[in-house]
Write an enzyme that holds these catalytic residues in place. Structure first.
Site, short mmCIF file in Angstrom:
data_model
loop_
_atom_site.label_atom_id
_atom_site.label_comp_id
_atom_site.label_asym_id
_atom_site.label_seq_id
_atom_site.Cartn_x
_atom_site.Cartn_y
_atom_site.Cartn_z
N LYS A 209 0.84 -1.20 0.00
CA LYS A 209 0.00 0.00 0.00
C LYS A 209 0.87 1.25 0.00
CE LYS A 209 -3.61 2.39 2.51
NZ LYS A 209 -4.52 2.45 3.65
N GLU A 215 10.65 -4.86 4.12
CA GLU A 215 10.74 -6.28 3.73
C GLU A 215 10.34 -6.47 2.27
OE1 GLU A 215 9.32 -5.08 6.46
OE2 GLU A 215 9.48 -6.48 8.14
N GLY A 266 -4.84 -1.84 4.96
CA GLY A 266 -4.06 -3.00 4.53
C GLY A 266 -4.73 -4.33 4.85
N ARG A 267 -5.18 -4.50 6.10
CA ARG A 267 -5.74 -5.80 6.48
C ARG A 267 -7.18 -5.98 6.00
NH1 ARG A 267 -4.23 -2.60 10.52
NH2 ARG A 267 -5.79 -1.69 11.92
N GLU A 352 -4.22 -6.58 15.20
CA GLU A 352 -3.72 -5.28 14.75
C GLU A 352 -4.84 -4.23 14.77
OE1 GLU A 352 -1.99 -4.34 10.65
OE2 GLU A 352 -0.16 -4.51 11.80
N HIS A 383 -4.00 -33.31 18.25
CA HIS A 383 -2.85 -34.14 18.60
C HIS A 383 -1.69 -33.29 19.11
CE1 HIS A 383 -4.91 -37.58 16.88
NE2 HIS A 383 -5.40 -36.70 16.02
N LYS A 492 10.17 -0.66 13.94
CA LYS A 492 10.74 -0.34 12.60
C LYS A 492 11.81 0.74 12.75
CE LYS A 492 6.45 -1.03 9.98
NZ LYS A 492 5.41 -0.37 9.20
O1 LIG Z 1 1.12 -2.81 2.22
P1 LIG Z 1 2.25 -2.19 2.98
O2 LIG Z 1 2.22 -0.69 2.93
O3 LIG Z 1 3.56 -2.72 2.48
O4 LIG Z 1 2.11 -2.58 4.47
C1 LIG Z 1 2.26 -3.90 4.91
C2 LIG Z 1 1.93 -4.05 6.39
O5 LIG Z 1 2.93 -3.43 7.16
C3 LIG Z 1 2.61 -2.49 8.17
O6 LIG Z 1 3.70 -2.35 9.02
C4 LIG Z 1 1.37 -2.76 8.95
O7 LIG Z 1 1.62 -3.34 10.20
C5 LIG Z 1 0.36 -3.62 8.23
O8 LIG Z 1 -0.92 -3.17 8.57
C6 LIG Z 1 0.54 -3.59 6.73
O9 LIG Z 1 -0.43 -4.43 6.13
#
Ligand SMILES: O=P(O)(O)OC[C@H]1O[C@H](O)[C@H](O)[C@@H](O)[C@@H]1O
Length: 524
Positions: A209, A215, A266-267, A352, A383, A492
């Site tokens: 987003k 990452e 995002g979620r 979150e 199990h 971060k």
């Molecule tokens: O889609 P992006 O901007 O790469 O974000 C990816 C993810 O990283 C963030 O740190 C948030 O914790 C998430 O809510 C998000 O979905």
């Protein structure tokens, strides 16, 4: 009541009444007991279960009675829940910390051109963007030169599409190129995948987003480097992006960008172009069916009376368990191999969204919010950790999810699986008395049972929308903003500071533990 002036749950008249009522649920001989509740009320199953689109839910094996249910509904009304729900569904800026809407329901609303409303242009834009994304997905499926598609993204740009693609693959609803997912900042994940691919037949979808997530950018760079080293030449054809930040994607060298709106969290973004890899896996018809299933649940959430509104009922149960019964975790046990990543998806969605210690105005909360969500596919969990659920000292509510029709032909095996899900729920409740301590099962342990007729795109869409609205509803009553996530930022920032120190060995200003570990880890 205006949604902006809504009350927090602990400001209602219902709150102290619920606290008083909860005392009759304490774990002693005179307290509420599920076995007695069923024995005394032959309508308990009917009253605490219901249908919603694509989902049947049995809440009757929970530690709840009519009075608790009535007081919880009173609490929802007093809080101004209905006004807040309306604000969610009409695109009001309910993400107050970031002054924007959380309008994921719009992404699954059917659009008929010509409907003239104030928001016609955004609806037309959403419909056009969906058509563009689905045309692209179908073109990729039809292109025999592309055998592999790699979704690079993390968090909301990975968990939903990955889990849905896996679920629908197990359900036999996917075809076309192989779809892979790379999320982890740990380079092992992408390093394991790349050698199995060929640059000429691979499409990378970089999903972020913000297009600023470390990452994802690291994995995208690794993929591009590998692509060029493997003889690939046309980066523009083999890398596409999904983002709000089209300029950053352009700087990376991606020209084909599917944009998303900043009001798509995002979620909650699976329904947007973030679902491109999923659309490649199942084709446009499947993706539209997923949206239609979610929309059916949206309609239920918007219109069903509060008493039979399933997302709200589940949210009220969460609040009851969390704030009044002191149950701080929930185990999710999907008895469907395809849903094995559902607990991971729900961890982001629920924890979150609602793992907050302050309300939407920044005031500290004096009650617990999001329970810890964890789990594993049934019957694997039986199990492993079910021992603790049956005989551990604490009580953990379990949420079973079962699917009546299998997508395979091993009917007898499927019946055994369903029998196991039913048996676990029943065993948790009835327990077993024994004078021999380790053979004694206390019972009276709560569970919820969600049942789908079959697993297909529409059912999955409805199930996920059910969870989204449940999380909104509990967050709303807790008074928190479910749509921000400031809690992920501090780590971060510190990682950015520490990364160069791993090389330089500079430990100035660090605590002794971090400094000691940094010295051991550095230098490689
Ligand atoms: O889609 P992006 O901007 O790469 O974000 C990816 C993810 O990283 C963030 O740190 C948030 O914790 C998430 O809510 C998000 O979905």
């Amino acid at each position: 009541m205006n949604w902006k002036n809504r009350l927090r749950c602990d400001e209602t008249a219902a709150w102290p009444l619920l606290q008083a009522h909860a005392r009759t649920f304490r774990q002693d001989a005179s307290s509420f007991d599920l076995r007695t509740a069923f024995a005394e009320d032959d309508q308990r199953f009917e009253r605490f279960s219901q249908d919603a689109p694509y989902v049947f839910a049995d809440l009757s094996k929970n530690l709840i009675d009519d009075r608790a249910q009535q007081l919880l509904l009173q609490l929802a009304r007093e809080c101004g829940f209905e006004a807040h729900r309306e604000a969610l569904l009409t695109g009001e800026p309910i993400n107050t910390a970031e002054q924007r809407a959380a309008w994921h329901t719009l992404l699954r609303e059917p659009y008929a051109p010509g409907q003239e409303t104030a928001s016609t242009s955004i609806r037309a834009e959403v419909a056009a963007s969906l058509a563009d994304m689905l045309n692209f997905a179908d073109a990729v499926r039809a292109d025999s030169r592309i055998t592999d598609v790699v979704n690079i993204g993390i968090g909301g740009s990975d968990l939903g599409p990955r889990m849905a693609a896996q679920t629908l693959r197990t359900a036999g609803a996917t075809s076309g190129p192989r779809v892979h997912f790379v999320a982890n900042g740990d380079g092992h994940e992408i390093s394991e995948l790349l050698p199995s691919l060929k640059a000429a037949s691979t499409l990378f979808i970089v999903v972020s987003k913000t297009f600023g997530t470390a990452e994802t950018l690291a994995n995208a760079k690794a993929a591009r480097q590998w692509f060029l080293a493997d003889g690939g030449s046309d980066v523009a054809r083999h890398f596409v992006g999904v983002t709000c930040n089209t300029s950053a994607a352009g700087e990376f060298g991606i020209s084909r960008v599917f944009s998303i709106w900043d009001w798509v969290g995002g979620r909650y973004s699976l329904w947007s172009a973030v679902g491109l890899s999923l659309a490649v896996a199942m084709g446009s018809a499947g993706f539209r069916a997923l949206l239609a299933g979610a929309h059916a649940m949206d309609q239920h959430f918007a219109n069903a009376p509060l008493e039979t509104n399933l997302p709200l009922r589940l949210a009220l149960l969460d609040i009851w368990q969390c704030d009044f019964l002191g149950l701080s975790s929930r185990c999710v046990a999907p008895y469907h191999h395809g849903l094995r990543r559902l607990p991971a998806y729900l961890q982001q969605l629920e924890m979150e969204s609602n793992g907050k210690g302050v309300d939407a105005h920044g005031r500290r909360l004096a009650f617990p919010t999001a329970p810890v969500v964890w789990g594993e596919a049934g019957s694997n969990g039986q199990h492993a950790f079910f021992q603790l659920l049956h005989q551990g000292p604490g009580v953990t509510p379990v949420e079973f999810i079962a699917v009546r029709e299998p997508a395979h032909s091993l009917q007898a095996q499927h019946r055994t699986l369903l029998a196991n899900a039913l048996a676990q729920a029943r065993a948790l409740m009835i327990g077993q008395s024994s004078d021999c301590g380790h053979r004694h099962f206390p019972g009276n342990r709560p569970s919820t049972f969600l049942l789908l007729e079959r697993m297909d795109p529409a059912s999955l869409g409805a199930l996920l929308a059910l969870y989204e609205h449940r999380v909104f509803s509990s967050g709303s009553l807790w008074g928190i903003n479910s749509f921000d996530q400031w809690g992920v930022e501090l780590g971060k920032t510190i990682a950015t500071d520490l990364a160069p120190r791993l090389t330089s060995g500079d430990t100035a200003g660090l605590d002794a533990s971090t400094a000691g570990l940094l010295k051991r880890l550095g230098g490689s």
